[in-house]
Write a protein that holds these residues in place. Structure first.
Motif, PDB file in Angstrom:
ATOM      1  N   CYS A 292       2.486   8.144   7.814  1.00 44.55           N
ATOM      2  CA  CYS A 292       1.482   7.405   7.689  1.00 44.55           C
ATOM      3  C   CYS A 292       1.622   5.818   7.769  1.00 44.55           C
ATOM      4  N   VAL A 293       3.047   5.327   7.479  1.00 44.54           N
ATOM      5  CA  VAL A 293       3.407   4.085   7.387  1.00 44.54           C
ATOM      6  C   VAL A 293       3.391   3.332   8.848  1.00 44.54           C
ATOM      7  N   PRO A 294       3.605   3.906   9.733  1.00 43.70           N
ATOM      8  CA  PRO A 294       3.609   3.187  11.096  1.00 43.70           C
ATOM      9  C   PRO A 294       2.153   2.801  11.265  1.00 43.70           C
ATOM     10  N   GLN A 295       1.255   3.842  11.323  1.00 41.02           N
ATOM     11  CA  GLN A 295      -0.065   3.254  11.577  1.00 41.02           C
ATOM     12  C   GLN A 295      -0.722   2.388  10.510  1.00 41.02           C
ATOM     13  N   ALA A 296      -0.473   2.260   9.278  1.00 36.29           N
ATOM     14  CA  ALA A 296      -0.743   1.418   8.572  1.00 36.29           C
ATOM     15  C   ALA A 296      -0.066  -0.032   8.811  1.00 36.29           C
TER      16      ALA A 296
ATOM     17  N   THR B  23      -0.213   1.894  -8.637  1.00 36.34           N
ATOM     18  CA  THR B  23       1.080   1.605  -8.622  1.00 36.34           C
ATOM     19  C   THR B  23       1.470   2.386  -7.147  1.00 36.34           C
ATOM     20  N   GLN B  24       1.163   3.818  -7.041  1.00 37.07           N
ATOM     21  CA  GLN B  24       1.563   4.515  -6.091  1.00 37.07           C
ATOM     22  C   GLN B  24       0.948   3.581  -4.584  1.00 37.07           C
ATOM     23  N   VAL B  25      -0.160   3.428  -4.535  1.00 34.68           N
ATOM     24  CA  VAL B  25      -0.821   2.840  -3.639  1.00 34.68           C
ATOM     25  C   VAL B  25      -0.091   1.397  -3.004  1.00 34.68           C
ATOM     26  N   ASP B  26       0.193   0.612  -3.982  1.00 33.17           N
ATOM     27  CA  ASP B  26       0.905  -0.480  -3.867  1.00 33.17           C
ATOM     28  C   ASP B  26       2.458  -0.406  -3.272  1.00 33.17           C
ATOM     29  N   GLU B  27       3.006   0.768  -3.751  1.00 34.30           N
ATOM     30  CA  GLU B  27       4.341   0.972  -3.341  1.00 34.30           C
ATOM     31  C   GLU B  27       4.242   1.413  -1.662  1.00 34.30           C
ATOM     32  N   PHE B  28       3.348   2.178  -1.279  1.00 32.51           N
ATOM     33  CA  PHE B  28       3.013   2.383  -0.071  1.00 32.51           C
ATOM     34  C   PHE B  28       2.638   1.234   0.754  1.00 32.51           C
ATOM     35  N   ARG B  29       1.809   0.238   0.182  1.00 28.76           N
ATOM     36  CA  ARG B  29       1.573  -0.895   0.940  1.00 28.76           C
ATOM     37  C   ARG B  29       2.637  -1.743   1.124  1.00 28.76           C
ATOM     38  N   GLU B  30       3.683  -1.820   0.289  1.00 32.11           N
ATOM     39  CA  GLU B  30       4.965  -2.419   0.502  1.00 32.11           C
ATOM     40  C   GLU B  30       5.813  -1.853   1.770  1.00 32.11           C
ATOM     41  N   LEU B  31       5.704  -0.456   1.994  1.00 35.49           N
ATOM     42  CA  LEU B  31       6.527   0.095   2.929  1.00 35.49           C
ATOM     43  C   LEU B  31       5.702  -0.503   4.396  1.00 35.49           C
ATOM     44  N   ALA B  32       4.424  -0.613   4.071  1.00 31.56           N
ATOM     45  CA  ALA B  32       3.595  -1.042   5.218  1.00 31.56           C
ATOM     46  C   ALA B  32       3.695  -2.412   5.701  1.00 31.56           C
ATOM     47  N   ASP B  33       4.455  -3.275   5.001  1.00 31.55           N
ATOM     48  CA  ASP B  33       4.427  -4.852   5.106  1.00 31.55           C
ATOM     49  C   ASP B  33       3.261  -5.341   4.718  1.00 31.55           C
ATOM     50  N   THR B  34       2.674  -4.931   3.487  1.00 27.38           N
ATOM     51  CA  THR B  34       1.561  -5.353   2.838  1.00 27.38           C
ATOM     52  C   THR B  34       0.512  -6.029   3.502  1.00 27.38           C
ATOM     53  N   PRO B  35      -0.339  -5.008   4.071  1.00 27.34           N
ATOM     54  CA  PRO B  35      -1.386  -5.425   4.802  1.00 27.34           C
ATOM     55  C   PRO B  35      -2.713  -6.068   4.008  1.00 27.34           C
ATOM     56  N   GLY B  36      -3.301  -6.834   4.506  1.00 22.06           N
ATOM     57  CA  GLY B  36      -4.426  -7.295   3.746  1.00 22.06           C
ATOM     58  C   GLY B  36      -5.782  -6.535   3.876  1.00 22.06           C
TER      59      GLY B  36
END
Length: 182
Positions: free
Chosen positions: A82-86, A114-127
């Motif tokens: 899911c990271v590439p599309q994010a 916390t888990q969602v924020d970890e994913f957001r970091e993997l996705a370069d922290t989208p807005g």
């Protein structure tokens, strides 16, 4: 020594298969919860649309559908495909800021901020906002049965387009949005 290596290989293969099976079971469980009778989309007509009130993990209040087209990306914080599309959505959110709202929907109800924020970091922290679909209401309403699914909702509740189980990188997502958004 060869027998020990073979036993390790067999153990490793068995462990990988068991882990994959567990992930599949958890995914299906997360995606198949909630009411079976929820409609695929709200009624047309604007004022009588069945809207869902949500709170993003950052505390922001959201409504789906909103007053503008909404791009819902159904993902899970533990889903690395899911990271590439994010990331692609992050790249395109400014370009489409005047046409649509972007929302990532984590389908695993027990996931934490916390888990969602970890994913957001993997996705370069989208807005764009991330929500956890704790009740399964969004997942059921838009008949999502797999991760990496994108559903574009009109303000009147109609589904403008969908790409089920199709993770998209930037070019593919841009082409999808160009043909889907008014």
């Amino acid at each position: 020594m060869t027998t020990t290596k073979n036993h390790r290989r067999i153990f490793t293969i068995t462990a990988v298969i068991a882990a994959a099976a567990l992930i599949l079971i958890l995914s299906l469980t997360a995606l198949n919860r909630g009411s079976e009778t929820a409609p695929a989309a709200g009624p047309a007509g604007g004022k009588n649309v069945d809207r869902i009130e949500l709170t993003a993990v950052d505390g922001k209040a959201l409504t789906v559908p909103s007053s503008r087209p909404t791009v819902l990306y159904f993902m899970a914080s533990w889903c690395y495909t899911c990271v590439p599309q994010a990331k692609a959505m992050k790249e395109l959110e400014q370009q489409y800021a005047d046409k649509a709202d972007f929302v990532a929907v984590d389908v695993t109800p027990e996931n934490t901020k916390t888990q969602v924020d970890e994913f957001r970091e993997l996705a370069d922290t989208p807005g764009y906002p991330f929500v956890v679909d704790q009740t399964g209401e969004l997942t059921q309403k838009y008949a999502v049965t797999s991760l990496d699914s994108t559903v574009v909702i009109a303000p009147d509740g109609d589904i403008l387009g969908r790409a089920d189980a199709r993770p998209m990188k930037t070019d593919a997502l841009k082409a999808f949005l160009d043909t889907t958004l008014p």
